[in-house]
Design a protein around this motif. Structure first.
Motif, PDB file in Angstrom:
ATOM      1  N   MET A 174     -28.394   5.997  12.585  1.00 41.62           N
ATOM      2  CA  MET A 174     -27.580   6.915  11.818  1.00 41.62           C
ATOM      3  C   MET A 174     -26.463   6.159  11.092  1.00 41.62           C
ATOM      4  SD  MET A 174     -26.929  10.080  11.132  1.00 41.62           S
ATOM      5  CE  MET A 174     -25.678  11.240  10.808  1.00 41.62           C
ATOM      6  N   ARG A 175     -25.737   5.324  11.818  1.00 40.19           N
ATOM      7  CA  ARG A 175     -24.621   4.609  11.210  1.00 40.19           C
ATOM      8  C   ARG A 175     -25.120   3.639  10.147  1.00 40.19           C
ATOM      9  NH1 ARG A 175     -19.671   2.707  14.655  1.00 40.19           N
ATOM     10  NH2 ARG A 175     -19.744   4.929  14.922  1.00 40.19           N
ATOM     11  N   LEU A 176     -26.257   2.974  10.387  1.00 42.75           N
ATOM     12  CA  LEU A 176     -26.804   2.048   9.398  1.00 42.75           C
ATOM     13  C   LEU A 176     -27.131   2.784   8.105  1.00 42.75           C
ATOM     14  CD1 LEU A 176     -27.557  -0.846   8.863  1.00 42.75           C
ATOM     15  CD2 LEU A 176     -29.816  -0.403   9.798  1.00 42.75           C
ATOM     16  N   ALA A 177     -27.673   3.974   8.219  1.00 41.15           N
ATOM     17  CA  ALA A 177     -27.968   4.779   7.029  1.00 41.15           C
ATOM     18  C   ALA A 177     -26.675   5.106   6.279  1.00 41.15           C
ATOM     19  CB  ALA A 177     -28.691   6.063   7.419  1.00 41.15           C
ATOM     20  N   GLN A 178     -25.594   5.362   7.004  1.00 33.03           N
ATOM     21  CA  GLN A 178     -24.308   5.641   6.362  1.00 33.03           C
ATOM     22  C   GLN A 178     -23.783   4.403   5.648  1.00 33.03           C
ATOM     23  OE1 GLN A 178     -22.220   7.049   9.847  1.00 33.03           O
ATOM     24  NE2 GLN A 178     -22.500   9.189   9.256  1.00 33.03           N
ATOM     25  N   TYR A 179     -24.011   3.231   6.228  1.00 34.68           N
ATOM     26  CA  TYR A 179     -23.619   1.993   5.555  1.00 34.68           C
ATOM     27  C   TYR A 179     -24.420   1.809   4.275  1.00 34.68           C
ATOM     28  CZ  TYR A 179     -21.452   0.581  10.018  1.00 34.68           C
ATOM     29  OH  TYR A 179     -20.693   0.504  11.148  1.00 34.68           O
ATOM     30  N   ALA A 239     -20.503 -10.714  11.361  1.00 37.09           N
ATOM     31  CA  ALA A 239     -21.628 -10.977  12.258  1.00 37.09           C
ATOM     32  C   ALA A 239     -22.968 -10.791  11.544  1.00 37.09           C
ATOM     33  CB  ALA A 239     -21.540 -10.066  13.483  1.00 37.09           C
ATOM     34  N   LEU A 240     -23.069  -9.730  10.744  1.00 39.56           N
ATOM     35  CA  LEU A 240     -24.302  -9.498   9.978  1.00 39.56           C
ATOM     36  C   LEU A 240     -24.542 -10.631   8.975  1.00 39.56           C
ATOM     37  CD1 LEU A 240     -24.010  -5.677   9.220  1.00 39.56           C
ATOM     38  CD2 LEU A 240     -25.782  -6.776  10.600  1.00 39.56           C
ATOM     39  N   ALA A 241     -23.480 -11.050   8.316  1.00 38.37           N
ATOM     40  CA  ALA A 241     -23.596 -12.132   7.338  1.00 38.37           C
ATOM     41  C   ALA A 241     -24.061 -13.417   8.016  1.00 38.37           C
ATOM     42  CB  ALA A 241     -22.261 -12.348   6.633  1.00 38.37           C
ATOM     43  N   GLN A 242     -23.505 -13.680   9.180  1.00 37.47           N
ATOM     44  CA  GLN A 242     -23.916 -14.889   9.910  1.00 37.47           C
ATOM     45  C   GLN A 242     -25.385 -14.790  10.316  1.00 37.47           C
ATOM     46  OE1 GLN A 242     -21.545 -15.769  13.362  1.00 37.47           O
ATOM     47  NE2 GLN A 242     -22.473 -17.783  13.633  1.00 37.47           N
ATOM     48  N   ALA A 243     -25.809 -13.630  10.796  1.00 44.62           N
ATOM     49  CA  ALA A 243     -27.200 -13.449  11.198  1.00 44.62           C
ATOM     50  C   ALA A 243     -28.154 -13.592  10.015  1.00 44.62           C
ATOM     51  CB  ALA A 243     -27.381 -12.079  11.853  1.00 44.62           C
ATOM     52  N   LEU A 244     -27.709 -13.145   8.834  1.00 43.12           N
ATOM     53  CA  LEU A 244     -28.541 -13.219   7.632  1.00 43.12           C
ATOM     54  C   LEU A 244     -28.350 -14.521   6.863  1.00 43.12           C
ATOM     55  CD1 LEU A 244     -27.997  -9.558   6.393  1.00 43.12           C
ATOM     56  CD2 LEU A 244     -30.061 -10.498   7.481  1.00 43.12           C
ATOM     57  N   ASP A 245     -27.417 -15.344   7.337  1.00 40.09           N
ATOM     58  CA  ASP A 245     -27.102 -16.627   6.707  1.00 40.09           C
ATOM     59  C   ASP A 245     -26.677 -16.458   5.249  1.00 40.09           C
ATOM     60  OD1 ASP A 245     -26.699 -19.381   6.710  1.00 40.09           O
ATOM     61  OD2 ASP A 245     -28.756 -19.809   6.059  1.00 40.09           O
ATOM     62  N   VAL A 246     -25.737 -15.511   5.038  1.00 36.11           N
ATOM     63  CA  VAL A 246     -25.146 -15.282   3.719  1.00 36.11           C
ATOM     64  C   VAL A 246     -23.643 -15.154   3.886  1.00 36.11           C
ATOM     65  CG1 VAL A 246     -27.204 -14.114   2.791  1.00 36.11           C
ATOM     66  CG2 VAL A 246     -25.373 -12.755   3.849  1.00 36.11           C
ATOM     67  N   SER A 261     -21.388   5.874   2.537  1.00 38.43           N
ATOM     68  CA  SER A 261     -20.498   6.886   3.085  1.00 38.43           C
ATOM     69  C   SER A 261     -19.601   6.305   4.179  1.00 38.43           C
ATOM     70  CB  SER A 261     -21.283   8.090   3.606  1.00 38.43           C
ATOM     71  OG  SER A 261     -22.165   7.696   4.640  1.00 38.43           O
ATOM     72  N   ARG A 262     -20.011   5.181   4.753  1.00 42.67           N
ATOM     73  CA  ARG A 262     -19.179   4.454   5.723  1.00 42.67           C
ATOM     74  C   ARG A 262     -19.248   2.977   5.389  1.00 42.67           C
ATOM     75  NH1 ARG A 262     -19.134   6.409  11.854  1.00 42.67           N
ATOM     76  NH2 ARG A 262     -17.563   4.797  11.840  1.00 42.67           N
ATOM     77  N   LYS A 263     -18.220   2.286   5.785  1.00 45.58           N
ATOM     78  CA  LYS A 263     -18.165   0.842   5.561  1.00 45.58           C
ATOM     79  C   LYS A 263     -17.993   0.152   6.909  1.00 45.58           C
ATOM     80  CE  LYS A 263     -15.652  -2.645   3.028  1.00 45.58           C
ATOM     81  NZ  LYS A 263     -14.623  -2.954   2.054  1.00 45.58           N
ATOM     82  N   PRO A 264     -18.827  -0.861   7.209  1.00 45.20           N
ATOM     83  CA  PRO A 264     -18.673  -1.542   8.501  1.00 45.20           C
ATOM     84  C   PRO A 264     -17.360  -2.315   8.558  1.00 45.20           C
ATOM     85  CG  PRO A 264     -20.329  -2.640   7.158  1.00 45.20           C
ATOM     86  CD  PRO A 264     -19.915  -1.410   6.419  1.00 45.20           C
TER      87      PRO A 264
END
Length: 140
Positions: free
Chosen positions: A1-6, A20-27, A10-13
Motif C-alpha cells: 500500500m505505502r509503495l503504491a502511494q510513493y 537505503a533504496l538508492a543504495q540497494a539500487l546502486d543509484v 501521494s506520499r514521499k518516503p
C-alpha cells in the motif's frame, strides 16, 4: 500500500528510506526523487530524465555544450522539438530587437497561450464528443 502511494506521489518516503533504496539500487538518492530544479543536482537529474524520455543528447560545438532532442525517439520527442523551435523563434526575435523583453517574457510566462507557431486545440468534453458521434453516426 505505502509503495503504491510513493509511486503515485501521494506520499514521499523519508530521506533515510530513500537513501537505503538508492543504495540497494546502486543509484544516487536524487535519482529516486522528483528533482528540485532550483538546485544544480536536481537540474542534472531533470536533464537525465529528458534524455530517457525525449532522447535529449549532449554534445559540444565551438567549445560550448549543446543539448539536442532526437526527434526519432518518438512522438513526445518530436513534440518537444517543435516547442523548442517555437521558443528559439521568440528568443531570436528578442535578440534581433523585433520584440521587447516584456513581450518575450509574456510569451514565456503564458506559454502556450501566446504561441502562434503551433495549433493548440481544446479537447471537447466527453458529453460533447458523445453527442457529435450520435448526431453524425449515420454519416460515418
Amino acid at each position: 500500500m505505502r509503495l503504491a502511494q510513493y509511486e503515485t506521489g501521494s506520499r514521499k518516503p523519508k530521506s533515510d528510506l530513500t537513501a537505503a533504496l538508492a543504495q540497494a539500487l546502486d543509484v544516487a538518492p536524487q535519482a529516486l526523487d522528483v528533482p528540485d530544479i532550483d538546485s544544480e543536482i536536481g537540474l542534472m537529474h531533470t536533464l537525465f530524465t529528458l534524455e530517457d524520455i525525449y532522447g535529449l543528447t549532449i554534445s559540444e560545438a565551438d567549445g560550448e555544450i549543446c543539448l539536442k532532442v532526437n526527434k526519432d525517439k518518438g512522438r513526445n520527442a518530436y513534440d518537444l522539438l517543435k516547442m523548442l523551435f517555437a521558443w528559439k523563434e521568440q528568443a531570436d526575435k528578442l535578440a534581433a530587437g523585433e520584440t521587447s523583453r516584456e513581450e518575450y517574457d509574456r510569451w514565456r510566462y503564458y506559454y502556450p497561450q501566446f504561441d502562434t507557431t503551433q495549433h493548440w486545440v481544446k479537447v471537447p468534453s466527453k458529453e460533447l464528443s458523445d453527442a457529435l458521434v450520435k448526431a453524425f453516426k449515420d454519416k460515418l
